[in-house]
Scaffold this motif. Structure first.
Motif, mmCIF file in Angstrom:
data_model
loop_
_atom_site.group_PDB
_atom_site.id
_atom_site.type_symbol
_atom_site.label_atom_id
_atom_site.label_comp_id
_atom_site.label_asym_id
_atom_site.label_seq_id
_atom_site.Cartn_x
_atom_site.Cartn_y
_atom_site.Cartn_z
ATOM 1 N N MET A 1 38.520 -101.702 2.265
ATOM 2 C CA MET A 1 38.100 -101.128 0.981
ATOM 3 C C MET A 1 37.575 -99.700 1.185
ATOM 4 O O MET A 1 37.090 -99.354 2.261
ATOM 5 N N TYR A 2 37.666 -98.907 0.134
ATOM 6 C CA TYR A 2 37.195 -97.529 0.184
ATOM 7 C C TYR A 2 35.682 -97.481 -0.033
ATOM 8 O O TYR A 2 35.135 -98.255 -0.827
ATOM 9 N N ASN A 3 35.019 -96.549 0.640
ATOM 10 C CA ASN A 3 33.609 -96.327 0.333
ATOM 11 C C ASN A 3 33.482 -95.183 -0.668
ATOM 12 O O ASN A 3 34.472 -94.502 -0.993
ATOM 13 N N SER A 4 32.262 -94.940 -1.137
ATOM 14 C CA SER A 4 32.063 -93.955 -2.203
ATOM 15 C C SER A 4 32.418 -92.542 -1.764
ATOM 16 O O SER A 4 32.938 -91.743 -2.555
ATOM 17 N N ASP A 5 32.153 -92.194 -0.495
ATOM 18 C CA ASP A 5 32.482 -90.847 -0.015
ATOM 19 C C ASP A 5 33.996 -90.619 -0.019
ATOM 20 O O ASP A 5 34.473 -89.532 -0.399
ATOM 21 N N GLN A 6 34.748 -91.617 0.396
ATOM 22 C CA GLN A 6 36.212 -91.498 0.389
ATOM 23 C C GLN A 6 36.731 -91.342 -1.036
ATOM 24 O O GLN A 6 37.614 -90.510 -1.302
ATOM 25 N N ASN A 12 37.801 -85.485 -6.284
ATOM 26 C CA ASN A 12 37.704 -84.020 -6.262
ATOM 27 C C ASN A 12 39.046 -83.369 -5.935
ATOM 28 O O ASN A 12 39.410 -82.337 -6.522
ATOM 29 N N ASP A 13 39.799 -83.961 -5.018
ATOM 30 C CA ASP A 13 41.130 -83.425 -4.686
ATOM 31 C C ASP A 13 42.067 -83.528 -5.888
ATOM 32 O O ASP A 13 42.851 -82.595 -6.158
ATOM 33 N N ALA A 14 42.002 -84.637 -6.588
ATOM 34 C CA ALA A 14 42.869 -84.825 -7.757
ATOM 35 C C ALA A 14 42.512 -83.849 -8.870
ATOM 36 O O ALA A 14 43.395 -83.302 -9.551
ATOM 37 N N ILE A 15 41.227 -83.603 -9.076
ATOM 38 C CA ILE A 15 40.800 -82.647 -10.100
ATOM 39 C C ILE A 15 41.260 -81.232 -9.729
ATOM 40 O O ILE A 15 41.749 -80.477 -10.579
ATOM 41 N N ALA A 16 41.120 -80.885 -8.451
ATOM 42 C CA ALA A 16 41.542 -79.549 -8.000
ATOM 43 C C ALA A 16 43.040 -79.344 -8.184
ATOM 44 O O ALA A 16 43.503 -78.205 -8.352
ATOM 45 N N ALA A 17 43.805 -80.444 -8.158
ATOM 46 C CA ALA A 17 45.268 -80.346 -8.268
ATOM 47 C C ALA A 17 45.778 -80.453 -9.703
ATOM 48 O O ALA A 17 46.989 -80.393 -9.927
ATOM 49 N N LEU A 48 37.396 -96.655 -9.861
ATOM 50 C CA LEU A 48 38.188 -96.896 -8.661
ATOM 51 C C LEU A 48 37.620 -98.053 -7.843
ATOM 52 O O LEU A 48 38.372 -98.848 -7.255
ATOM 53 N N MET A 49 36.308 -98.190 -7.813
ATOM 54 C CA MET A 49 35.701 -99.316 -7.096
ATOM 55 C C MET A 49 36.048 -100.645 -7.750
ATOM 56 O O MET A 49 36.327 -101.631 -7.055
ATOM 57 N N ALA A 50 36.018 -100.675 -9.079
ATOM 58 C CA ALA A 50 36.378 -101.910 -9.777
ATOM 59 C C ALA A 50 37.837 -102.275 -9.503
ATOM 60 O O ALA A 50 38.172 -103.442 -9.267
ATOM 61 N N ASP A 57 45.330 -100.434 -2.702
ATOM 62 C CA ASP A 57 45.760 -99.060 -2.941
ATOM 63 C C ASP A 57 45.253 -98.609 -4.307
ATOM 64 O O ASP A 57 45.684 -99.133 -5.338
ATOM 65 N N VAL A 58 44.331 -97.650 -4.340
ATOM 66 C CA VAL A 58 43.726 -97.236 -5.610
ATOM 67 C C VAL A 58 44.506 -96.117 -6.298
ATOM 68 O O VAL A 58 44.143 -95.695 -7.400
ATOM 69 N N GLU A 59 45.573 -95.627 -5.679
ATOM 70 C CA GLU A 59 46.328 -94.508 -6.243
ATOM 71 C C GLU A 59 46.768 -94.749 -7.691
ATOM 72 O O GLU A 59 46.683 -93.826 -8.525
ATOM 73 N N PRO A 60 47.240 -95.962 -8.060
ATOM 74 C CA PRO A 60 47.666 -96.171 -9.456
ATOM 75 C C PRO A 60 46.534 -96.023 -10.477
ATOM 76 O O PRO A 60 46.804 -95.887 -11.671
ATOM 77 N N CYS A 61 45.291 -96.067 -10.010
ATOM 78 C CA CYS A 61 44.142 -95.949 -10.919
ATOM 79 C C CYS A 61 43.561 -94.541 -10.940
ATOM 80 O O CYS A 61 42.662 -94.250 -11.724
#
Length: 324
Positions: A1-6, A12-17, A48-50, A57-61
């Protein structure tokens, strides 16, 4: 599972793009500016945590999560304009850096973009997601109007205030969790429990903000304390102080809030002393704890192994500055 920092880095990367280089730049530059101011990105991380509770894979969310963050920042842009605020996260507000018309129009475009990003999800879930999102957006406007109404009232009750912050703050955290779980095809019982978890967490979070505005350490809180006192804002603190004060202390409180040309530091100090004398600090802590306990009980209802829910639990504890 992903942690909050990841997850924060992903957001932030998605917003920048985001493709915000469209014309006219006078419309899109303020949007890029607002989204670049950062913040904790609490709402997209919760979504994303939910989702990650049920899917690896959280990419679809990710784009719906960006939609929610875009919507949240739209509300801040318009709130700052209505409040005639000068600064947001240490930078000039859009209506200060540009002008009021730009703030209105760019904000309107952010709202449309938020719905556009939210719709970039699995089509089988889109109807349910958009119903949750649109219902939440309506409720937040209702909460904002209540907040405006309270500015000219001296008889606001604690229950009215709690309902206002539930609408203005809590439902967006709840919405984030419910949409994340819905997109992951979680059982409806779990999506409802996660919604209630976010709602109670949001109430605890907002009441803690009220408390810290009076009793917080500015270096930790991230802004000067006493802002609500100087604005005569109807908060849990003031409402309960007026309700529980002696006649003499109530008269003193009302006199301070009628003063037009008083020394700001003197006012903050005097009212803080009255709050402590009346016991409002204790009342606030007790209510914060009660809402947080309710939130944890809701998370317990989610039908997943407890270790699976630990990342979300840790994040909630971190938001409230608590040890796990």
């Amino acid at each position: 599972m992903y942690n909050s920092d990841q997850l924060l880095r992903m957001v932030n990367d998605a917003i920048a793009a985001l493709p915000l280089e469209r014309e006219p730049q006078e419309l899109y530059a303020p949007i890029r500016y607002v989204l670049s101011l950062g913040g904790k990105r609490i709402r997209p991380i919760l979504m994303l945590m939910a989702y990650n509770l049920y899917r690896e894979d959280v990419e679809p969310c990710l784009m719906p999560a960006i939609g929610l963050e875009t919507y949240h920042n739209f509300t801040l842009l318009h709130d700052d304009l209505m409040d005639r605020a000068e600064m947001r996260r240490g930078k000039a507000c859009v209506h200060q850096k540009w002008d009021e018309n730009t703030a209105i129009l760019s904000g309107d475009n952010m709202l449309i973009l938020a719905f556009h990003y939210m719709m970039q999800c699995d089509k089988k879930n889109m109807s349910a997601v958009m119903q949750i999102f649109s219902k939440t957006a309506i409720e937040i406007d209702e909460g904002q109007q209540y907040d405006i109404n309270f500015e000219t009232r001296s008889d606001v009750t604690e229950s009215e205030y709690i309902e206002m912050i539930r609408l203005k703050t809590s439902v967006l955290l709840a919405c984030a969790l419910q949409i994340g779980a819905t997109l992951a095809d979680a059982p409806e019982q779990d999506t409802r429990a996660l919604y209630r978890f976010g709602e109670r967490l949001g109430l605890a979070f907002q009441l803690q903000d009220d408390y810290l505005d009076v009793y917080g350490d500015p270096a930790v809180f991230g802004k000067k304390i006493g802002g609500d006192i100087l604005c005569n804002k109807k908060t849990f603190m003031l409402i309960n102080a007026l309700h529980n004060a002696s006649d003499t202390d109530r008269a003193t409180l009302r006199q301070w809030f009628l003063e037009k040309d008083c020394n700001p530091e003197e006012k903050i100090h005097a009212i803080t002393e009255l709050y402590t004398k009346i016991g409002v600090d204790r009342m606030a802590k007790e209510q914060i704890d009660a809402y947080f306990v309710e939130a944890e009980a809701c998370l317990f209802e989610v039908n997943l192994p407890e270790e699976r829910k630990q990342v979300l639990r840790n994040f909630a504890h971190g938001l409230m500055g608590r040890q796990n």
